[in-house]
Design an enzyme around this catalytic site. Structure first.
Site, PDB file in Angstrom:
ATOM      1  N   ASN A 132       0.515  20.416 -20.458  1.00  0.00           N
ATOM      2  CA  ASN A 132       0.264  19.663 -21.687  1.00  0.00           C
ATOM      3  C   ASN A 132       0.238  20.567 -22.919  1.00  0.00           C
ATOM      4  OD1 ASN A 132       0.085  16.904 -21.008  1.00  0.00           O
ATOM      5  ND2 ASN A 132      -1.827  17.349 -19.921  1.00  0.00           N
ATOM      6  N   LYS A 145       7.775  23.337 -12.869  1.00  0.00           N
ATOM      7  CA  LYS A 145       6.917  22.158 -12.654  1.00  0.00           C
ATOM      8  C   LYS A 145       6.535  22.052 -11.184  1.00  0.00           C
ATOM      9  CE  LYS A 145       5.437  17.711 -13.791  1.00  0.00           C
ATOM     10  NZ  LYS A 145       5.563  16.493 -14.549  1.00  0.00           N
ATOM     11  N   HIS A 174      -0.206  13.977 -28.973  1.00  0.00           N
ATOM     12  CA  HIS A 174      -0.759  12.636 -28.754  1.00  0.00           C
ATOM     13  C   HIS A 174      -1.409  12.109 -30.035  1.00  0.00           C
ATOM     14  CE1 HIS A 174      -0.944  13.638 -24.186  1.00  0.00           C
ATOM     15  NE2 HIS A 174       0.225  13.130 -24.525  1.00  0.00           N
ATOM     16  N   ARG A 215       0.816  -1.239   0.000  1.00  0.00           N
ATOM     17  CA  ARG A 215       0.000   0.000   0.000  1.00  0.00           C
ATOM     18  C   ARG A 215       0.836   1.269   0.000  1.00  0.00           C
ATOM     19  NH1 ARG A 215      -2.789  -3.220   3.717  1.00  0.00           N
ATOM     20  NH2 ARG A 215      -4.628  -4.184   2.789  1.00  0.00           N
ATOM     21  N   HIS A 235       0.476  19.134 -26.384  1.00  0.00           N
ATOM     22  CA  HIS A 235       0.313  17.686 -26.240  1.00  0.00           C
ATOM     23  C   HIS A 235      -0.970  17.136 -26.863  1.00  0.00           C
ATOM     24  CE1 HIS A 235       3.792  17.982 -23.679  1.00  0.00           C
ATOM     25  NE2 HIS A 235       3.753  16.711 -23.342  1.00  0.00           N
ATOM     26  N   GLU A 284      -4.148  17.628 -10.870  1.00  0.00           N
ATOM     27  CA  GLU A 284      -4.625  18.102 -12.169  1.00  0.00           C
ATOM     28  C   GLU A 284      -6.120  18.320 -12.209  1.00  0.00           C
ATOM     29  OE1 GLU A 284      -2.509  16.528 -15.521  1.00  0.00           O
ATOM     30  OE2 GLU A 284      -4.087  17.106 -16.907  1.00  0.00           O
ATOM     31  N   LYS A 315       3.249  11.597 -10.796  1.00  0.00           N
ATOM     32  CA  LYS A 315       2.375  10.780 -11.647  1.00  0.00           C
ATOM     33  C   LYS A 315       3.123   9.498 -11.989  1.00  0.00           C
ATOM     34  CE  LYS A 315      -0.544  14.032 -14.189  1.00  0.00           C
ATOM     35  NZ  LYS A 315      -0.885  14.495 -15.547  1.00  0.00           N
ATOM     36  N   HIS A 344       8.270  11.078 -28.389  1.00  0.00           N
ATOM     37  CA  HIS A 344       7.283  11.950 -27.752  1.00  0.00           C
ATOM     38  C   HIS A 344       7.661  13.430 -27.904  1.00  0.00           C
ATOM     39  CE1 HIS A 344       4.345  13.394 -24.913  1.00  0.00           C
ATOM     40  NE2 HIS A 344       5.303  13.939 -24.163  1.00  0.00           N
ATOM     41  N   GLU A 379      10.349  19.445 -24.015  1.00  0.00           N
ATOM     42  CA  GLU A 379       9.680  19.626 -22.711  1.00  0.00           C
ATOM     43  C   GLU A 379      10.301  20.801 -21.949  1.00  0.00           C
ATOM     44  OE1 GLU A 379       6.990  18.004 -22.271  1.00  0.00           O
ATOM     45  OE2 GLU A 379       7.142  15.969 -23.072  1.00  0.00           O
ATOM     46  N   ARG A 424      -2.700  22.269 -13.617  1.00  0.00           N
ATOM     47  CA  ARG A 424      -1.640  21.361 -14.050  1.00  0.00           C
ATOM     48  C   ARG A 424      -1.771  20.988 -15.524  1.00  0.00           C
ATOM     49  NH1 ARG A 424       0.986  16.204 -10.657  1.00  0.00           N
ATOM     50  NH2 ARG A 424       2.396  15.593 -12.326  1.00  0.00           N
TER      51      ARG A 424
HETATM   52  N1  LIG Z   1       4.944  10.692 -14.995  1.00  0.00           N
HETATM   53  C1  LIG Z   1       4.896  11.773 -15.746  1.00  0.00           C
HETATM   54  O1  LIG Z   1       4.518  12.851 -15.299  1.00  0.00           O
HETATM   55  C2  LIG Z   1       5.338  11.673 -17.167  1.00  0.00           C
HETATM   56  C3  LIG Z   1       5.538  12.830 -17.922  1.00  0.00           C
HETATM   57  C4  LIG Z   1       6.028  12.710 -19.208  1.00  0.00           C
HETATM   58  C5  LIG Z   1       6.310  11.462 -19.733  1.00  0.00           C
HETATM   59  N2  LIG Z   1       6.097  10.340 -18.975  1.00  0.00           N
HETATM   60  C6  LIG Z   1       6.423   9.005 -19.496  1.00  0.00           C
HETATM   61  O2  LIG Z   1       7.810   8.964 -19.741  1.00  0.00           O
HETATM   62  C7  LIG Z   1       8.052   7.981 -20.740  1.00  0.00           C
HETATM   63  C8  LIG Z   1       9.087   8.498 -21.710  1.00  0.00           C
HETATM   64  O3  LIG Z   1      10.292   8.731 -21.018  1.00  0.00           O
HETATM   65  P1  LIG Z   1      11.674   8.893 -21.773  1.00  0.00           P
HETATM   66  O4  LIG Z   1      11.523   9.821 -22.913  1.00  0.00           O
HETATM   67  O5  LIG Z   1      12.671   9.186 -20.733  1.00  0.00           O
HETATM   68  O6  LIG Z   1      11.881   7.472 -22.457  1.00  0.00           O
HETATM   69  P2  LIG Z   1      12.616   6.117 -21.970  1.00  0.00           P
HETATM   70  O7  LIG Z   1      12.533   5.950 -20.518  1.00  0.00           O
HETATM   71  O8  LIG Z   1      12.095   5.028 -22.833  1.00  0.00           O
HETATM   72  O9  LIG Z   1      14.135   6.405 -22.378  1.00  0.00           O
HETATM   73  C9  LIG Z   1      14.466   6.586 -23.733  1.00  0.00           C
HETATM   74  C10 LIG Z   1      15.607   5.659 -24.162  1.00  0.00           C
HETATM   75  O10 LIG Z   1      16.842   6.164 -23.652  1.00  0.00           O
HETATM   76  C11 LIG Z   1      17.531   5.157 -22.932  1.00  0.00           C
HETATM   77  N3  LIG Z   1      18.278   5.855 -21.879  1.00  0.00           N
HETATM   78  C12 LIG Z   1      17.786   6.443 -20.781  1.00  0.00           C
HETATM   79  N4  LIG Z   1      18.740   7.113 -20.132  1.00  0.00           N
HETATM   80  C13 LIG Z   1      19.880   6.910 -20.814  1.00  0.00           C
HETATM   81  C14 LIG Z   1      21.217   7.368 -20.648  1.00  0.00           C
HETATM   82  N5  LIG Z   1      21.551   8.190 -19.652  1.00  0.00           N
HETATM   83  N6  LIG Z   1      22.135   6.946 -21.535  1.00  0.00           N
HETATM   84  C15 LIG Z   1      21.794   6.156 -22.575  1.00  0.00           C
HETATM   85  N7  LIG Z   1      20.554   5.732 -22.813  1.00  0.00           N
HETATM   86  C16 LIG Z   1      19.600   6.114 -21.943  1.00  0.00           C
HETATM   87  C17 LIG Z   1      16.444   4.253 -22.434  1.00  0.00           C
HETATM   88  O11 LIG Z   1      16.934   2.972 -22.105  1.00  0.00           O
HETATM   89  C18 LIG Z   1      15.489   4.238 -23.624  1.00  0.00           C
HETATM   90  O12 LIG Z   1      15.954   3.345 -24.600  1.00  0.00           O
HETATM   91  C19 LIG Z   1       6.717   7.636 -21.353  1.00  0.00           C
HETATM   92  O13 LIG Z   1       6.317   6.370 -20.928  1.00  0.00           O
HETATM   93  C20 LIG Z   1       5.780   8.693 -20.802  1.00  0.00           C
HETATM   94  O14 LIG Z   1       4.466   8.228 -20.650  1.00  0.00           O
HETATM   95  C21 LIG Z   1       5.635  10.438 -17.715  1.00  0.00           C
HETATM   96 ZN   LIG Z   2       5.295  15.408 -22.655  1.00  0.00          ZN
END
Ligand SMILES: NC(=O)c1ccc[n+]([C@@H]2O[C@H](COP(=O)([O-])OP(=O)(O)OC[C@H]3O[C@@H](n4cnc5c(N)ncnc54)[C@H](O)[C@@H]3O)[C@@H](O)[C@H]2O)c1
Ligand SMILES: [Zn+2]
Length: 368
Positions: free
Chosen positions: A251, A233, A258, A127, A254, A243, A149, A271, A191, A247
């Site tokens: 987006n 942020k 999307h 939990r 976005h 949100e 999130k 993305h 971003e 918040r």
């Molecule tokens: N929680 C939130 O508020 C929020 C906000 C925006 C996005 N997200 C989520 O984040 C995700 C996208 O995150 P992302 O863009 O970081 O993608 P990701 O986590 O897939 O990383 C991108 C790629 O880079 C590689 N990588 C990461 N760090 C590295 C480093 N230092 N050196 C070499 N390679 C590295 C990873 O292994 C992967 O192949 C999505 O799932 C999205 O839904 C969440």
């Molecule tokens: Zn985004």
């Protein structure tokens, strides 16, 4: 610049008893101050993937195995396609098999995928247990690691199964970005850019001046950009954690983004690439609606282009665009809600006539 010369910055995310710090700097994993005051159970569990782990796990393991009596590591397969229930289960399996109790601390070492999954596992296990974000992508450092999130995907939609669960701390170490592939880095810049138009136009102007240094990953410039992004942020999340309203401005771009991601198939554009194009479209729509000057929209387009992000949207066809955007989470009773600028450095949710959306797409698509 030597890592020891510059003290890390601390940004407070103010959420009453769930408050925490985002630390931004260099060489943070090795610095004792990064870990001071953090909860300490007998067990620690690092969640990472083989790609990130190969570069950065050893130094984290060395530090954490001095902090915890037992340190466990779970490596999840790399990629958004594994942000699902069976993969999440592997975290629970490892926690249970190791007999981890409620004082266990989870450490997310990776990009947004690892951060979202480790955070969601921490939200659910017994939990709710504590977790620390150690984001390794630019996107994760300026966005996903801050704000609590957490989620996994469902076959029927992205991030559909999740929870709000704030971390105990976020360590944004710019040295970790040194191994990030160029395309991922540029995608993260989208971003960073978004915070200027919606909240702080002075920051946007600073980005215009420092785009080249940022693209060259100059550490001091990166620290300033990440720090300001996290401050904004933190400010927004501190006012509207769940949100209910404000918040949503995070987006910006976005709703269009999307639609691009879903329309082309997830992963075709990263993305941040979709957000780059999405911000150009949202700025154009804001100007077309008479909310901002055209010169502001043009400057947003120019900065997106300078960061090597796409400014031309893919030609999906207006009907398909509208259909995709009506599926957006912000849509209400089939009405698409856009984050539109109402001044340089300010935004709000707004609907727009279909005909005007069509004009925006016609003026900014690769093929009309
Ligand atoms: N929680 C939130 O508020 C929020 C906000 C925006 C996005 N997200 C989520 O984040 C995700 C996208 O995150 P992302 O863009 O970081 O993608 P990701 O986590 O897939 O990383 C991108 C790629 O880079 C590689 N990588 C990461 N760090 C590295 C480093 N230092 N050196 C070499 N390679 C590295 C990873 O292994 C992967 O192949 C999505 O799932 C999205 O839904 C969440
Ligand atoms: Zn985004």
């Amino acid at each position: 610049m030597n890592a020891s010369e510059v003290a890390p910055s601390r940004i407070a995310v103010r959420l009453a008893e769930r408050s925490y710090d985002v630390v931004v700097g260099r060489g943070l994993i090795e610095q004792a101050s990064s870990w001071e005051g953090l909860r300490l159970g007998a067990d620690g569990m690092v969640v990472t993937n083989p790609v990130v782990g190969a570069h950065h796990l050893d130094k984290l393991r060395a530090v954490l195995s001095r902090r915890h009596r037992r340190l466990h590591v779970v490596e999840l397969p790399d990629g958004e396609q594994h942000k699902d229930w069976p993969t999440l289960q592997r975290i629970f399996d490892t926690l249970l098999q190791a007999g981890c109790d409620r004082r266990t601390v989870v450490y997310a070492l990776g990009g947004g995928v690892i951060g979202d999954m480790a955070g969601f596992a921490a939200a659910c296990y017994m939990r709710g247990i504590g977790y620390v974000q150690i984001p390794t992508t630019l996107l994760a450092q300026v966005d996903s690691s801050v704000g609590g999130k957490t989620a996994i995907n469902h076959a029927m939609g992205k991030n559909m199964i999740g929870a709000f669960h704030q971390p105990l701390r976020v360590l944004c170490d710019v040295d970790l970005l040194g191994t990030l592939p160029e395309r991922e880095f540029r995608s993260g810049l989208a971003e960073v850019i978004k915070y200027g138009p919606i909240w702080d136009w002075t920051f946007f102007e600073w980005l215009e001046l420092h785009a080249d240094a940022l693209l060259a990953r100059e550490p001091g410039t990166l620290i300033t950009a990440i720090r300001r992004s996290c401050e904004i942020k933190a400010d927004v999340v501190g006012r509207d954690e769940r949100e209910s309203d404000l918040r949503a401005i995070l987006n910006f771009g976005h709703t269009f983004a999307h639609a691009i991601e879903a329309g082309l198939g997830y992963g075709t554009w990263l993305h941040g690439e979709a957000v780059g194009s999405g911000m150009v479209l949202a700025a154009d729509l804001s100007a077309r609606m008479g909310r901002i000057e055209w010169s502001i929209a043009q400057r947003i387009r120019n900065l997106v282009a300078r960061c090597w992000l796409p400014v031309e949207a893919p030609a999906l066809g207006v009907e398909r665009w509208l259909e995709l955007m009506r599926m957006d989470k912000k849509a209400q009773a089939g009405e698409i809600q856009f984050v539109l600028l109402d001044k340089p450095g300010g935004a709000g949710l707004q609907t727009a006539p279909d005909a005007m959306i069509g004009e925006v797409l016609a003026h900014n698509s690769a093929v009309a």
